[in-house]
Design a protein around this motif. Structure first.
Motif, PDB file in Angstrom:
ATOM      1  N   SER A  15       3.944 -14.036   6.141  1.00  0.00           N
ATOM      2  CA  SER A  15       3.878 -13.425   7.474  1.00  0.00           C
ATOM      3  C   SER A  15       3.373 -11.992   7.369  1.00  0.00           C
ATOM      4  O   SER A  15       3.372 -11.389   6.286  1.00  0.00           O
ATOM      5  CB  SER A  15       5.269 -13.438   8.116  1.00  0.00           C
ATOM      6  N   GLN A  16       2.985 -11.440   8.510  1.00  0.00           N
ATOM      7  CA  GLN A  16       2.562 -10.037   8.580  1.00  0.00           C
ATOM      8  C   GLN A  16       3.698  -9.132   8.101  1.00  0.00           C
ATOM      9  O   GLN A  16       3.470  -8.171   7.388  1.00  0.00           O
ATOM     10  CB  GLN A  16       2.184  -9.681  10.022  1.00  0.00           C
ATOM     11  N   ALA A  17       4.924  -9.465   8.462  1.00  0.00           N
ATOM     12  CA  ALA A  17       6.079  -8.668   8.046  1.00  0.00           C
ATOM     13  C   ALA A  17       6.234  -8.689   6.532  1.00  0.00           C
ATOM     14  O   ALA A  17       6.504  -7.652   5.916  1.00  0.00           O
ATOM     15  CB  ALA A  17       7.346  -9.177   8.716  1.00  0.00           C
ATOM     16  N   ASP A  18       6.058  -9.870   5.911  1.00  0.00           N
ATOM     17  CA  ASP A  18       6.152  -9.968   4.453  1.00  0.00           C
ATOM     18  C   ASP A  18       5.101  -9.093   3.780  1.00  0.00           C
ATOM     19  O   ASP A  18       5.391  -8.381   2.807  1.00  0.00           O
ATOM     20  CB  ASP A  18       5.967 -11.425   3.990  1.00  0.00           C
ATOM     21  N   GLU A  19       3.880  -9.154   4.289  1.00  0.00           N
ATOM     22  CA  GLU A  19       2.797  -8.364   3.706  1.00  0.00           C
ATOM     23  C   GLU A  19       3.055  -6.868   3.880  1.00  0.00           C
ATOM     24  O   GLU A  19       2.807  -6.075   2.980  1.00  0.00           O
ATOM     25  CB  GLU A  19       1.464  -8.753   4.342  1.00  0.00           C
ATOM     26  N   THR A  20       3.570  -6.490   5.035  1.00  0.00           N
ATOM     27  CA  THR A  20       3.876  -5.086   5.292  1.00  0.00           C
ATOM     28  C   THR A  20       4.972  -4.593   4.365  1.00  0.00           C
ATOM     29  O   THR A  20       4.853  -3.525   3.757  1.00  0.00           O
ATOM     30  CB  THR A  20       4.287  -4.880   6.767  1.00  0.00           C
ATOM     31  N   LEU A  21       6.030  -5.368   4.231  1.00  0.00           N
ATOM     32  CA  LEU A  21       7.131  -4.968   3.344  1.00  0.00           C
ATOM     33  C   LEU A  21       6.666  -4.813   1.903  1.00  0.00           C
ATOM     34  O   LEU A  21       7.145  -3.936   1.181  1.00  0.00           O
ATOM     35  CB  LEU A  21       8.268  -5.988   3.417  1.00  0.00           C
ATOM     36  N   GLU A  22       5.732  -5.642   1.506  1.00  0.00           N
ATOM     37  CA  GLU A  22       5.242  -5.604   0.133  1.00  0.00           C
ATOM     38  C   GLU A  22       4.545  -4.280  -0.194  1.00  0.00           C
ATOM     39  O   GLU A  22       4.601  -3.815  -1.331  1.00  0.00           O
ATOM     40  CB  GLU A  22       4.278  -6.773  -0.099  1.00  0.00           C
ATOM     41  N   VAL A  23       3.905  -3.654   0.787  1.00  0.00           N
ATOM     42  CA  VAL A  23       3.160  -2.422   0.524  1.00  0.00           C
ATOM     43  C   VAL A  23       3.911  -1.154   0.943  1.00  0.00           C
ATOM     44  O   VAL A  23       3.393  -0.049   0.762  1.00  0.00           O
ATOM     45  CB  VAL A  23       1.769  -2.446   1.205  1.00  0.00           C
ATOM     46  N   MET A  24       5.092  -1.283   1.491  1.00  0.00           N
ATOM     47  CA  MET A  24       5.806  -0.118   2.032  1.00  0.00           C
ATOM     48  C   MET A  24       6.002   0.995   1.003  1.00  0.00           C
ATOM     49  O   MET A  24       5.755   2.166   1.314  1.00  0.00           O
ATOM     50  CB  MET A  24       7.159  -0.522   2.615  1.00  0.00           C
ATOM     51  N   GLY A  25       6.429   0.663  -0.192  1.00  0.00           N
ATOM     52  CA  GLY A  25       6.659   1.691  -1.208  1.00  0.00           C
ATOM     53  C   GLY A  25       5.397   2.480  -1.511  1.00  0.00           C
ATOM     54  O   GLY A  25       5.407   3.723  -1.546  1.00  0.00           O
ATOM     55  N   ASP A  26       4.290   1.762  -1.717  1.00  0.00           N
ATOM     56  CA  ASP A  26       3.015   2.427  -1.992  1.00  0.00           C
ATOM     57  C   ASP A  26       2.533   3.210  -0.779  1.00  0.00           C
ATOM     58  O   ASP A  26       1.963   4.298  -0.919  1.00  0.00           O
ATOM     59  CB  ASP A  26       1.950   1.408  -2.404  1.00  0.00           C
ATOM     60  N   ALA A  27       2.750   2.675   0.407  1.00  0.00           N
ATOM     61  CA  ALA A  27       2.318   3.353   1.629  1.00  0.00           C
ATOM     62  C   ALA A  27       3.099   4.654   1.830  1.00  0.00           C
ATOM     63  O   ALA A  27       2.525   5.678   2.219  1.00  0.00           O
ATOM     64  CB  ALA A  27       2.487   2.428   2.837  1.00  0.00           C
ATOM     65  N   ILE A  28       4.385   4.635   1.542  1.00  0.00           N
ATOM     66  CA  ILE A  28       5.211   5.841   1.661  1.00  0.00           C
ATOM     67  C   ILE A  28       4.762   6.882   0.643  1.00  0.00           C
ATOM     68  O   ILE A  28       4.649   8.072   0.958  1.00  0.00           O
ATOM     69  CB  ILE A  28       6.710   5.498   1.532  1.00  0.00           C
ATOM     70  N   GLN A  29       4.477   6.445  -0.573  1.00  0.00           N
ATOM     71  CA  GLN A  29       3.971   7.365  -1.605  1.00  0.00           C
ATOM     72  C   GLN A  29       2.639   7.974  -1.162  1.00  0.00           C
ATOM     73  O   GLN A  29       2.411   9.171  -1.309  1.00  0.00           O
ATOM     74  CB  GLN A  29       3.807   6.627  -2.939  1.00  0.00           C
ATOM     75  N   PHE A  30       1.765   7.143  -0.620  1.00  0.00           N
ATOM     76  CA  PHE A  30       0.470   7.597  -0.099  1.00  0.00           C
ATOM     77  C   PHE A  30       0.693   8.659   0.981  1.00  0.00           C
ATOM     78  O   PHE A  30       0.056   9.726   0.974  1.00  0.00           O
ATOM     79  CB  PHE A  30      -0.290   6.388   0.462  1.00  0.00           C
ATOM     80  N   ALA A  31       1.594   8.372   1.926  1.00  0.00           N
ATOM     81  CA  ALA A  31       1.879   9.313   3.012  1.00  0.00           C
ATOM     82  C   ALA A  31       2.446  10.624   2.471  1.00  0.00           C
ATOM     83  O   ALA A  31       2.097  11.706   2.967  1.00  0.00           O
ATOM     84  CB  ALA A  31       2.839   8.687   4.026  1.00  0.00           C
ATOM     85  N   ALA A  32       3.294  10.548   1.460  1.00  0.00           N
ATOM     86  CA  ALA A  32       3.868  11.762   0.859  1.00  0.00           C
ATOM     87  C   ALA A  32       2.775  12.639   0.259  1.00  0.00           C
ATOM     88  O   ALA A  32       2.758  13.858   0.451  1.00  0.00           O
ATOM     89  CB  ALA A  32       4.895  11.385  -0.204  1.00  0.00           C
ATOM     90  N   GLU A  33       1.855  12.016  -0.461  1.00  0.00           N
ATOM     91  CA  GLU A  33       0.764  12.770  -1.082  1.00  0.00           C
ATOM     92  C   GLU A  33      -0.146  13.387  -0.027  1.00  0.00           C
ATOM     93  O   GLU A  33      -0.546  14.551  -0.148  1.00  0.00           O
ATOM     94  CB  GLU A  33      -0.037  11.855  -2.007  1.00  0.00           C
ATOM     95  N   LYS A  34      -0.468  12.617   1.012  1.00  0.00           N
ATOM     96  CA  LYS A  34      -1.334  13.130   2.076  1.00  0.00           C
ATOM     97  C   LYS A  34      -0.637  14.220   2.889  1.00  0.00           C
ATOM     98  O   LYS A  34      -1.270  15.184   3.317  1.00  0.00           O
ATOM     99  CB  LYS A  34      -1.808  11.996   2.992  1.00  0.00           C
ATOM    100  N   TRP A  35       0.674  14.074   3.108  1.00  0.00           N
ATOM    101  CA  TRP A  35       1.438  15.100   3.825  1.00  0.00           C
ATOM    102  C   TRP A  35       1.408  16.408   3.044  1.00  0.00           C
ATOM    103  O   TRP A  35       1.178  17.473   3.617  1.00  0.00           O
ATOM    104  CB  TRP A  35       2.875  14.645   4.046  1.00  0.00           C
ATOM    105  N   THR A  36       1.632  16.336   1.756  1.00  0.00           N
ATOM    106  CA  THR A  36       1.628  17.541   0.921  1.00  0.00           C
ATOM    107  C   THR A  36       0.275  18.244   1.018  1.00  0.00           C
ATOM    108  O   THR A  36       0.211  19.465   1.200  1.00  0.00           O
ATOM    109  CB  THR A  36       1.958  17.190  -0.544  1.00  0.00           C
TER     110      THR A  36
END
Length: 115
Positions: A15-36
């Motif tokens: 499902s879309q939810a499964d795919e989203t959950l799978e990338v959440m950790g990397d997406a949060i790391q990406f957002a942290a780097e871009k925020w900095t």
């Protein structure tokens, strides 16, 4: 697909939810780097509220998340806000409490009589 595969849920379309959950950790790391980078590249005056900084960051962050994570291309808007908020927290520039206060997250109240 055989009976055993069907019973065990193998080869089931994710499902879309499964795919989203799978990338959440990397997406949060990406957002942290871009925020900095964002905070350092665009120094805001001290008087600019954190909420305004985060909301200003949302547009480029959302585009970056969509472009770098195919699972997030059609995600609902609140998913991006969660990723950005967790990214800001992970970056270490602001505490969880500061972020929640800035975004208007209500404090937890332990008034549930069942607890």
């Amino acid at each position: 697909m055989g009976l055993l595969d069907r019973l065990l849920g193998r080869n089931k379309k994710r499902s879309q939810a499964d795919e989203t959950l799978e990338v959440m950790g990397d997406a949060i790391q990406f957002a942290a780097e871009k925020w900095t980078y964002f905070i350092e590249a665009l120094p805001f005056k001290e008087t600019v509220p954190l909420q305004e900084k985060i909301l200003t960051f949302m547009a480029p962050a959302t585009e970056g998340l969509k472009n770098n994570f195919s699972a997030l291309q059609n995600a609902p808007e609140p998913i991006y806000l969660i990723i950005v908020a967790k990214g800001v927290e992970l970056s270490g520039t602001h505490s969880k409490q500061e972020i929640e206060n800035a975004l208007g997250v209500p404090e937890e109240v332990d008034d549930d009589p069942m607890m």
